[in-house]
Structures are given as C-alpha cells and as structure tokens.
Scaffold this motif. Structure first.
Motif, PDB file in Angstrom:
ATOM      1  N   THR A 273     -22.463 -46.014 -76.539  1.00 42.66           N
ATOM      2  CA  THR A 273     -23.788 -46.179 -75.944  1.00 42.66           C
ATOM      3  C   THR A 273     -24.474 -44.827 -75.869  1.00 42.66           C
ATOM      4  OG1 THR A 273     -22.935 -45.928 -73.723  1.00 42.66           O
ATOM      5  CG2 THR A 273     -23.103 -48.152 -74.563  1.00 42.66           C
ATOM      6  N   HIS A 274     -25.721 -44.864 -76.197  1.00 44.55           N
ATOM      7  CA  HIS A 274     -26.471 -43.624 -76.215  1.00 44.55           C
ATOM      8  C   HIS A 274     -27.892 -43.934 -75.752  1.00 44.55           C
ATOM      9  CE1 HIS A 274     -26.281 -39.497 -77.417  1.00 44.55           C
ATOM     10  NE2 HIS A 274     -27.456 -39.583 -77.975  1.00 44.55           N
ATOM     11  N   GLY A 275     -27.986 -45.084 -75.111  1.00 40.65           N
ATOM     12  CA  GLY A 275     -29.329 -45.550 -74.785  1.00 40.65           C
ATOM     13  C   GLY A 275     -29.695 -45.313 -73.336  1.00 40.65           C
ATOM     14  N   GLY A 276     -28.849 -44.557 -72.615  1.00 37.29           N
ATOM     15  CA  GLY A 276     -29.168 -44.216 -71.234  1.00 37.29           C
ATOM     16  C   GLY A 276     -28.901 -45.339 -70.249  1.00 37.29           C
ATOM     17  N   LYS A 277     -28.226 -46.422 -70.688  1.00 32.79           N
ATOM     18  CA  LYS A 277     -27.899 -47.452 -69.698  1.00 32.79           C
ATOM     19  C   LYS A 277     -26.402 -47.705 -69.683  1.00 32.79           C
ATOM     20  CE  LYS A 277     -30.235 -50.969 -72.097  1.00 32.79           C
ATOM     21  NZ  LYS A 277     -30.001 -50.647 -73.491  1.00 32.79           N
ATOM     22  N   LEU A 278     -25.961 -48.202 -68.552  1.00 30.52           N
ATOM     23  CA  LEU A 278     -24.546 -48.501 -68.391  1.00 30.52           C
ATOM     24  C   LEU A 278     -24.250 -49.856 -69.014  1.00 30.52           C
ATOM     25  CD1 LEU A 278     -21.833 -47.895 -66.685  1.00 30.52           C
ATOM     26  CD2 LEU A 278     -22.845 -49.492 -65.080  1.00 30.52           C
ATOM     27  N   VAL A 279     -23.210 -49.928 -69.817  1.00 31.95           N
ATOM     28  CA  VAL A 279     -22.826 -51.205 -70.416  1.00 31.95           C
ATOM     29  C   VAL A 279     -21.483 -51.611 -69.826  1.00 31.95           C
ATOM     30  CG1 VAL A 279     -22.204 -52.349 -72.574  1.00 31.95           C
ATOM     31  CG2 VAL A 279     -24.109 -50.738 -72.539  1.00 31.95           C
ATOM     32  N   SER A 280     -21.369 -52.833 -69.360  1.00 33.96           N
ATOM     33  CA  SER A 280     -20.096 -53.303 -68.800  1.00 33.96           C
ATOM     34  C   SER A 280     -19.533 -54.415 -69.662  1.00 33.96           C
ATOM     35  CB  SER A 280     -20.311 -53.848 -67.394  1.00 33.96           C
ATOM     36  OG  SER A 280     -21.037 -52.928 -66.623  1.00 33.96           O
ATOM     37  N   LEU A 281     -18.232 -54.369 -69.890  1.00 34.71           N
ATOM     38  CA  LEU A 281     -17.570 -55.415 -70.676  1.00 34.71           C
ATOM     39  C   LEU A 281     -16.508 -56.059 -69.797  1.00 34.71           C
ATOM     40  CD1 LEU A 281     -18.802 -53.804 -73.076  1.00 34.71           C
ATOM     41  CD2 LEU A 281     -16.657 -54.124 -74.259  1.00 34.71           C
ATOM     42  N   ILE A 282     -16.487 -57.365 -69.755  1.00 37.29           N
ATOM     43  CA  ILE A 282     -15.438 -58.067 -69.015  1.00 37.29           C
ATOM     44  C   ILE A 282     -14.842 -59.126 -69.928  1.00 37.29           C
ATOM     45  CG2 ILE A 282     -14.896 -59.443 -66.969  1.00 37.29           C
ATOM     46  CD1 ILE A 282     -17.489 -58.238 -65.708  1.00 37.29           C
ATOM     47  N   GLY A 283     -13.557 -59.019 -70.174  1.00 42.38           N
ATOM     48  CA  GLY A 283     -12.876 -60.027 -70.994  1.00 42.38           C
ATOM     49  C   GLY A 283     -13.425 -60.149 -72.399  1.00 42.38           C
ATOM     50  N   ILE A 284     -13.788 -59.005 -73.002  1.00 40.69           N
ATOM     51  CA  ILE A 284     -14.359 -59.016 -74.360  1.00 40.69           C
ATOM     52  C   ILE A 284     -13.362 -58.356 -75.317  1.00 40.69           C
ATOM     53  CG2 ILE A 284     -16.192 -58.017 -75.805  1.00 40.69           C
ATOM     54  CD1 ILE A 284     -17.364 -60.044 -73.984  1.00 40.69           C
ATOM     55  N   ASP A 285     -13.044 -59.030 -76.405  1.00 42.62           N
ATOM     56  CA  ASP A 285     -12.121 -58.450 -77.389  1.00 42.62           C
ATOM     57  C   ASP A 285     -12.775 -58.347 -78.770  1.00 42.62           C
ATOM     58  OD1 ASP A 285     -10.256 -58.597 -75.390  1.00 42.62           O
ATOM     59  OD2 ASP A 285      -9.352 -60.466 -76.120  1.00 42.62           O
ATOM     60  N   ASP A 286     -12.331 -57.353 -79.513  1.00 39.47           N
ATOM     61  CA  ASP A 286     -12.652 -57.226 -80.940  1.00 39.47           C
ATOM     62  C   ASP A 286     -14.148 -57.205 -81.256  1.00 39.47           C
ATOM     63  OD1 ASP A 286      -9.943 -57.221 -81.950  1.00 39.47           O
ATOM     64  OD2 ASP A 286      -9.859 -59.274 -81.198  1.00 39.47           O
ATOM     65  N   LEU A 287     -14.914 -56.515 -80.425  1.00 45.78           N
ATOM     66  CA  LEU A 287     -16.345 -56.395 -80.728  1.00 45.78           C
ATOM     67  C   LEU A 287     -16.725 -54.946 -81.014  1.00 45.78           C
ATOM     68  CD1 LEU A 287     -18.547 -58.575 -78.347  1.00 45.78           C
ATOM     69  CD2 LEU A 287     -17.798 -59.069 -80.669  1.00 45.78           C
ATOM     70  N   ILE A 288     -17.794 -54.816 -81.769  1.00 48.66           N
ATOM     71  CA  ILE A 288     -18.425 -53.516 -81.975  1.00 48.66           C
ATOM     72  C   ILE A 288     -19.755 -53.576 -81.238  1.00 48.66           C
ATOM     73  CG2 ILE A 288     -19.552 -52.070 -83.724  1.00 48.66           C
ATOM     74  CD1 ILE A 288     -17.385 -53.303 -85.683  1.00 48.66           C
ATOM     75  N   ILE A 289     -19.945 -52.669 -80.289  1.00 50.50           N
ATOM     76  CA  ILE A 289     -21.190 -52.668 -79.515  1.00 50.50           C
ATOM     77  C   ILE A 289     -21.795 -51.277 -79.605  1.00 50.50           C
ATOM     78  CG2 ILE A 289     -22.195 -53.001 -77.216  1.00 50.50           C
ATOM     79  CD1 ILE A 289     -19.804 -54.831 -76.612  1.00 50.50           C
ATOM     80  N   ILE A 290     -22.949 -51.200 -80.225  1.00 50.80           N
ATOM     81  CA  ILE A 290     -23.607 -49.905 -80.405  1.00 50.80           C
ATOM     82  C   ILE A 290     -24.990 -49.991 -79.781  1.00 50.80           C
ATOM     83  CG2 ILE A 290     -24.317 -48.139 -82.089  1.00 50.80           C
ATOM     84  CD1 ILE A 290     -21.331 -48.775 -82.325  1.00 50.80           C
ATOM     85  N   ASP A 291     -25.175 -49.237 -78.701  1.00 46.87           N
ATOM     86  CA  ASP A 291     -26.451 -49.306 -77.998  1.00 46.87           C
ATOM     87  C   ASP A 291     -27.178 -47.971 -78.125  1.00 46.87           C
ATOM     88  OD1 ASP A 291     -28.386 -50.542 -76.380  1.00 46.87           O
ATOM     89  OD2 ASP A 291     -27.643 -49.444 -74.640  1.00 46.87           O
ATOM     90  N   THR A 292     -28.340 -47.992 -78.729  1.00 51.14           N
ATOM     91  CA  THR A 292     -29.138 -46.761 -78.802  1.00 51.14           C
ATOM     92  C   THR A 292     -30.455 -46.999 -78.075  1.00 51.14           C
ATOM     93  OG1 THR A 292     -30.253 -47.345 -80.865  1.00 51.14           O
ATOM     94  CG2 THR A 292     -28.151 -46.200 -81.061  1.00 51.14           C
ATOM     95  N   ARG A 293     -31.287 -45.986 -78.038  1.00 47.03           N
ATOM     96  CA  ARG A 293     -32.523 -46.053 -77.247  1.00 47.03           C
ATOM     97  C   ARG A 293     -33.358 -47.304 -77.564  1.00 47.03           C
ATOM     98  NH1 ARG A 293     -37.161 -44.276 -78.288  1.00 47.03           N
ATOM     99  NH2 ARG A 293     -36.431 -43.282 -80.180  1.00 47.03           N
ATOM    100  N   ASP A 294     -33.490 -47.613 -78.858  1.00 46.18           N
ATOM    101  CA  ASP A 294     -34.403 -48.705 -79.210  1.00 46.18           C
ATOM    102  C   ASP A 294     -33.742 -49.839 -79.985  1.00 46.18           C
ATOM    103  OD1 ASP A 294     -33.890 -47.217 -81.398  1.00 46.18           O
ATOM    104  OD2 ASP A 294     -35.930 -47.127 -82.149  1.00 46.18           O
ATOM    105  N   ALA A 295     -32.433 -49.811 -80.133  1.00 47.55           N
ATOM    106  CA  ALA A 295     -31.782 -50.906 -80.862  1.00 47.55           C
ATOM    107  C   ALA A 295     -30.362 -51.109 -80.365  1.00 47.55           C
ATOM    108  CB  ALA A 295     -31.773 -50.592 -82.355  1.00 47.55           C
ATOM    109  N   LEU A 296     -29.959 -52.360 -80.309  1.00 44.74           N
ATOM    110  CA  LEU A 296     -28.606 -52.717 -79.860  1.00 44.74           C
ATOM    111  C   LEU A 296     -27.942 -53.544 -80.949  1.00 44.74           C
ATOM    112  CD1 LEU A 296     -26.358 -53.317 -77.703  1.00 44.74           C
ATOM    113  CD2 LEU A 296     -27.792 -55.220 -76.941  1.00 44.74           C
TER     114      LEU A 296
END
Ligand code: GDD
Ligand code: MG
Length: 335
Positions: free
Chosen positions: A290-313
């Motif tokens: 994450t690089h988008g300035g927000k906190l990302v929380s994951l609960i019970g999530i497996d095998d994902l790619i999550i890329i958060d930037t300022r203007d695109a997720l």
C-alpha cells in the motif's frame, strides 16, 4: 566490451505500481534498497567502462535514468542515452544502440528489469562468452523450475568450446508446449545477449530486412515511423542458425509480474509479504503493498495480491497476475 541497457519498457504487468511515467525498472523496492535499473547499471559497470555503456530509453524516462545514476554517485554522459521517439520493442532498441556504437566490437545487452543474485558468477560467464562471439550470437540459458509462458525456450544442440549451438529457440510458448520443453531439458532465455556488431547486423539484414532498411533513414523519427514493432526474440533468435547458448547457473528473476515478486522476496511466518502499515489477521500467502496513504486491513484472506496506490487499487488472485497487462490495455483503449 560495450554494453547496451534496455530501459524503455513500461512494465504493464506491474500496474498500478508501474506507470507510464514511472515504470517498474525505476521503482525502488524496500527489500533491495535500489531500483532494478540501478542494480543493472552497477552490474554492467563490472563489464564495461562507464563511457562504453549505452542506455536505450525514451524522452519520458531520460531524467529518471540520469537521476538514478547520479544517486549512485556517477556522472553519466547524456550522449550515451539514446532516445527512441516511440517504443517498437527490443529489436529496434538494440539495433539503435548497435548503429550508434558503429565500431566492430563485442556488445552485451541487458534488460533493466532483472534481479540477479550471484553477480560474480554472472560476470565470469559473460566474460567467458566472448570466446564464442566470432561465430555466434550468444544467449544465456537458465534452468527452468516451472513451465513459465512468459519466457523464451532454448534447446541446446551440438556442444561447443563452452556452451552449445542452439537447435531451437521458441519465444513465449503456450503452457502445454512449455511443459513439454521443461521435461525435455530446454533452457529459459535469460533475455541477456552477447554478440559482435557485424554478425548482428548481418543477421538483421538477412532475417529482418524491414528493420535493416528503416535504419537507413537519417532522421530517427522517420526510422521509428517505418520500423516494425518486433522483439529480438521473434525477429532474430527464433530464425537465426548462428545462435549459441551458455547455461548460466545463477539465481535470476525477471520481476515481470506480482507473482514473480511474491516468489522472490522474503515472506513472514504466514507466507505474507506486507509493505505498508497494514493490519493482517488470520490471512496467508498474500502480497500486500500500500502506498496510497490509507490503512488496509485483511481478515481471513488468502492468496491475494493487493496493490493500493494513490489513485488506483488492484486486487488479483495469486497466479493470475500475468493478466494485469489487460487492465492497462483496456485503459489505453478507453483513452
Ligand atoms: N528501449 C526500449 N524500447 N526498451 C524496451 C522496449 C522498447 O520498445 N520494450 C521492452 N524494453 C525493455 C524492457 O524494459 C526490458 O528491460 C527489456 O527490454 C525486455 O523486454 P520485456 O518486455 O521485459 O521482455 P520479456 O520479459 O517479455 O521477454 C524477454 O525477456 C525474457 C526474460 O526475462 C525475452 O527475451 C524472453 O525470451 C526472455 O525469456
Ligand atoms: Mg521482462
């Protein structure tokens, strides 16, 4: 030896981290401390004097190139940065370098998006490769560990002084073919090449006359308007009967996709790679950046790619990140 560094790709499979104005080779990975381009540049300096290094890129990335080299403490001659008016893939880019270098010499070609762990072995093998350069275009082959469809595959044939004559070169085969190749002992093409300028030019003239002809124009804009979009792999390596392969035993990765990044970097006890201030509970085998300035929380999530930037997720299943380039294609079509 002279060296060409290819730094004009846009790395669309790493969207939204890699952008048109800031492609992947310039991204600084925390775990590496430097960008892949910077690491490539430092590696190349072990083979060529700084004045003998040529970087092929475009106007948009020229200042990233210069800035990142300066950060390493070197002063680079701007004339050695060759600017393509538009990207037409790796064959025109390499040939542009060859034309500017002009003299008969041995040239090494390096992509700028590779991670190489055993540098000494790498340098030693490239230097040894010069022995074959009087007769061959030289590729460096990596032993595959899976049927990756994003690479070129090489069938080693007749044994040479060092390495082998290439019996077959197949760029980016489908999965079934790739599986067969791995079983049969083919090697991956590492994407790094070594050749003498005159042999390369002869092969371009013979096998890709449109490229050869386009470069006869004086104006580089005209050259690039005419030249076809083609990679060195499809244009030369698949067709030439003067290719040799030297197996190279190094830890090597083309950090071309988020899955490749996940494989290479260290994971925590739950198999997660977490970059950024995030909360991850009861979740395994994820890549979270994450690089988008927000906190990302994951609960019970497996095998994902999550890329958060300022203007695109981006949220993508692991194993499917090759398709990220389709998002970029879609965005481009939409304009
Ligand atoms: N200057 C310039 N202009 N550079 C370019 C261009 C261009 O138009 N297109 C690509 N590049 C640069 C990229 O930035 C990268 O550093 C290098 O050339 C290779 O291009 P990729 O687009 O990353 O190629 P690939 O990974 O799909 O395939 C190549 O590399 C594989 C190994 O990583 C092939 O050589 C495969 O056979 C090989 O297995
Ligand atoms: Mg690549």
């Amino acid at each position: 030896m002279k060296s060409i560094i290819l730094a004009g790709g846009i790395g669309s499979r790493l969207f939204p981290l890699s952008r048109e104005y800031y492609p992947k080779q310039f991204i600084k990975f925390k775990a590496l401390g430097k960008s892949l381009f910077q690491l490539t540049f430092e590696r190349t300096l072990k083979l060529s004097n700084i004045k003998d290094i040529f970087i092929i890129t475009n106007e948009k990335h020229k200042f990233l190139v210069l800035g990142q080299i300066e950060e390493l403490g070197y002063n680079f001659n701007e004339e050695n940065i060759l600017i393509e008016p538009i990207g037409k893939n790796t064959l025109p880019a390499i040939y542009y370098g060859v034309k500017v270098i002009k003299e008969k010499d041995v040239i090494a070609v390096f992509p700028s998006d590779h991670l190489i762990k055993d540098e000494d072995e790498f340098i030693k093998t490239v230097k040894e490769g010069v022995k074959l350069a009087d007769n061959y275009l030289i590729t460096f082959g990596i032993k595959p560990n899976k049927p990756h469809t994003g690479y070129g595959y090489i069938k080693p044939g007749e044994k040479l002084d060092i390495g082998y004559k290439v019996e077959e070169f197949k760029e980016k085969p489908d999965l079934e073919t790739a599986k067969e190749y791995v079983k049969k002992g083919y090697l991956w093409n590492s994407g790094m090449f070594l050749f003498k300028t005159d042999i390369f030019e002869e092969e371009v003239k013979k096998l890709c006359p449109e490229v050869y002809e386009a470069f006869k124009e004086d104006d580089i804009n005209e050259v690039y308007r005419k030249v076809p979009d083609i990679s060195i792999d499809y244009g030369i390596m698949e067709k030439s009967d003067r290719v040799a392969v030297i197996p190279i035993n190094i830890k090597w990765s083309d950090l071309g996709s988020f899955d490749a990044i996940y494989e290479v970097f260290d994971k925590d006890d739950n198999g997660n790679i977490i970059h950024g201030e995030n909360i991850v509970l009861n979740s395994k085998h994820n890549l979270v950046y994450t690089h988008g300035g927000k906190l990302v929380s994951l609960i019970g999530i497996d095998d994902l790619i999550i890329i958060d930037t300022r203007d695109a997720l981006l949220i993508c299943n692991k194993g499917e990140s090759q398709k990220v380039k389709d998002v970029v294609k879609y965005l481009k079509q939409k304009g």
